[in-house]
Design a protein around this motif. Structure first.
Motif, PDB file in Angstrom:
ATOM      1  N   GLY A   6      -5.632  -2.049   6.043  1.00  0.00           N
ATOM      2  CA  GLY A   6      -5.653  -1.022   5.013  1.00  0.00           C
ATOM      3  C   GLY A   6      -5.263   0.339   5.580  1.00  0.00           C
ATOM      4  N   LEU A   7      -5.394   1.349   4.753  1.00  0.00           N
ATOM      5  CA  LEU A   7      -5.030   2.706   5.172  1.00  0.00           C
ATOM      6  C   LEU A   7      -6.237   3.344   5.860  1.00  0.00           C
ATOM      7  N   GLY A  47       0.782  -1.234   0.000  1.00  0.00           N
ATOM      8  CA  GLY A  47       0.000   0.000   0.000  1.00  0.00           C
ATOM      9  C   GLY A  47       0.810   1.279   0.000  1.00  0.00           C
ATOM     10  N   LYS A  48       2.044   1.226  -0.500  1.00  0.00           N
ATOM     11  CA  LYS A  48       2.921   2.405  -0.494  1.00  0.00           C
ATOM     12  C   LYS A  48       2.384   3.524  -1.393  1.00  0.00           C
ATOM     13  N   THR A  49       1.881   3.141  -2.566  1.00  0.00           N
ATOM     14  CA  THR A  49       1.430   4.153  -3.530  1.00  0.00           C
ATOM     15  C   THR A  49       0.273   4.970  -2.971  1.00  0.00           C
ATOM     16  N   ALA A  50      -0.739   4.290  -2.452  1.00  0.00           N
ATOM     17  CA  ALA A  50      -1.914   4.999  -1.930  1.00  0.00           C
ATOM     18  C   ALA A  50      -1.534   5.947  -0.803  1.00  0.00           C
ATOM     19  N   LEU A  51      -0.666   5.497   0.096  1.00  0.00           N
ATOM     20  CA  LEU A  51      -0.243   6.350   1.203  1.00  0.00           C
ATOM     21  C   LEU A  51       0.537   7.558   0.683  1.00  0.00           C
ATOM     22  N   ARG A  67      -2.922 -10.511  -0.921  1.00  0.00           N
ATOM     23  CA  ARG A  67      -2.937  -9.320  -1.777  1.00  0.00           C
ATOM     24  C   ARG A  67      -1.998  -9.483  -2.979  1.00  0.00           C
ATOM     25  N   ARG A 123      -3.068  -9.391  -6.782  1.00  0.00           N
ATOM     26  CA  ARG A 123      -2.441  -8.410  -7.679  1.00  0.00           C
ATOM     27  C   ARG A 123      -1.957  -9.086  -8.956  1.00  0.00           C
ATOM     28  N   MET A 157      -0.389  -2.178   8.138  1.00  0.00           N
ATOM     29  CA  MET A 157      -1.403  -1.881   7.127  1.00  0.00           C
ATOM     30  C   MET A 157      -2.356  -3.059   6.899  1.00  0.00           C
ATOM     31  N   GLU A 170      -4.177   7.446 -10.728  1.00  0.00           N
ATOM     32  CA  GLU A 170      -3.750   7.291  -9.332  1.00  0.00           C
ATOM     33  C   GLU A 170      -2.907   8.473  -8.868  1.00  0.00           C
TER      34      GLU A 170
END
Length: 313
Positions: free
Chosen positions: A291-292, A15-19, A206, A210, A288, A54
């Motif tokens: 989730g975030l 979840g690096k991108t979303a954060l 996940r 993916r 995480m 994104e």
């Protein structure tokens, strides 16, 4: 006063991108990719490259700057990234270095001194020729003979890094692992170093999802285009998701077997990433698994503001 830098590391699919996007929105941030494979054009799906949608208007750097035939070293990354950090700071914005390639991240946060490493162009060319004859594993075994510590740290498929380690050891007669530790004991930046982790089973789930999504999005066609273009033996196509499908195109496995292997290799890579980041960085870790969540985002924001007191909100 030191320049400010937020670093976000963690395994693939955590979840690096979303954060990073959410933090960039909050703190007037701009994102620098710390991923060794997202530099390559035409390798979008397999590297989980952030899409325009994104990005949501947040500037991103060090994505799509190389053709797949080209090499890209950690020293080149460092030379490109450090000026970017300064440029973003001068705008009174916050740079966020985000990625899963540990050596790239540490090359920035600890500013390894690569220019002092000796070279031997002829010997390097001999090794490049040798690997085409004996393969990655055999070359890696040569490194293991002369420098077991370096061999342990460098994956056999990171051929450029294996060659560099053999080259430096050959020239200096000192193991590469004993030389690459030229790093600053204190980071040159005011640093908020964030590590993201997740329950192992949830992370693996996940990752499997993916891979399935990547196949739906056209990973097979993306890799086929590289294969049909005659791109072989390059650093780029050693990436997970590409090397497995290359084997499939060459008739070494069925598609189902290939997808299963891709999932397995991705899970193993995530495990290696976590181990590396825990052992080699000073990250503060955030879970995480759920989730975030708003609570997690608030905890991370509070951590950043404690580390970077002059941050502009």
């Amino acid at each position: 006063m030191k320049e400010q830098l937020i670093v976000i590391v963690g395994p693939t699919a955590v979840g690096k991108t979303a954060l990073s996007i959410k933090l960039a929105k909050k703190y007037h941030g701009e994102v620098i990719s710390g991923d060794s494979m997202q530099v390559y054009k035409g390798m979008d799906i397999g590297t989980a490259k952030v899409t325009d949608e994104e990005q949501d208007g947040v500037p991103h750097y060090l994505i799509d700057i190389k053709h797949p035939q080209e090499s890209f070293s950690v020293a080149e990354f460092q030379d490109t990234c450090i000026p970017l950090i300064s440029q973003i700071n001068r705008k009174k914005h916050i740079p966020l270095l985000v990625g899963g390639t540990g050596l790239y991240v540490n090359a920035i946060t600890k500013q390894y001194q690569f220019e002092s490493m000796p070279t031997d162009e002829q010997y390097r060319q001999e090794l490049e020729q040798l690997v085409s004859e004996i393969g990655n594993e055999s070359l890696h075994n040569k490194l293991r003979e002369v420098d077991p510590k370096a061999a342990e740290r460098i994956h056999p498929n990171n051929v450029r890094r294996v060659i560099r380690a053999l080259e430096v050891t050959h020239v200096t007669q000192i193991p590469f692992s004993e030389q690459q530790g030229e790093e600053q004991t204190e980071s040159p930046y005011s640093l908020a170093f964030i590590g993201l982790t997740m329950d192992r089973e949830r992370l693996y789930e996940r990752i499997n999802q993916r891979v399935d999504l990547m196949m739906e999005q056209g990973l097979l066609e993306e890799v086929r285009a590289l294969y049909d273009a005659g791109i072989r033996g390059c650093q780029s196509v050693q990436a997970i998701g590409y090397k497995e499908l290359y084997d499939y195109f060459e008739g070494n496995s069925s598609l189902d077997e290939t997808i299963d292997l891709l999932k397995q290799n991705s899970r193993r890579y995530a495990k290696r990433q976590l181990t590396w980041f825990r052992n080699k960085t000073d990250a503060t870790w955030f879970d995480m698994t759920d989730g975030l969540t708003d609570q997690t985002f608030q905890e991370i924001s509070s951590f950043i503001e404690g580390k970077l007191p002059f941050i502009s909100k």
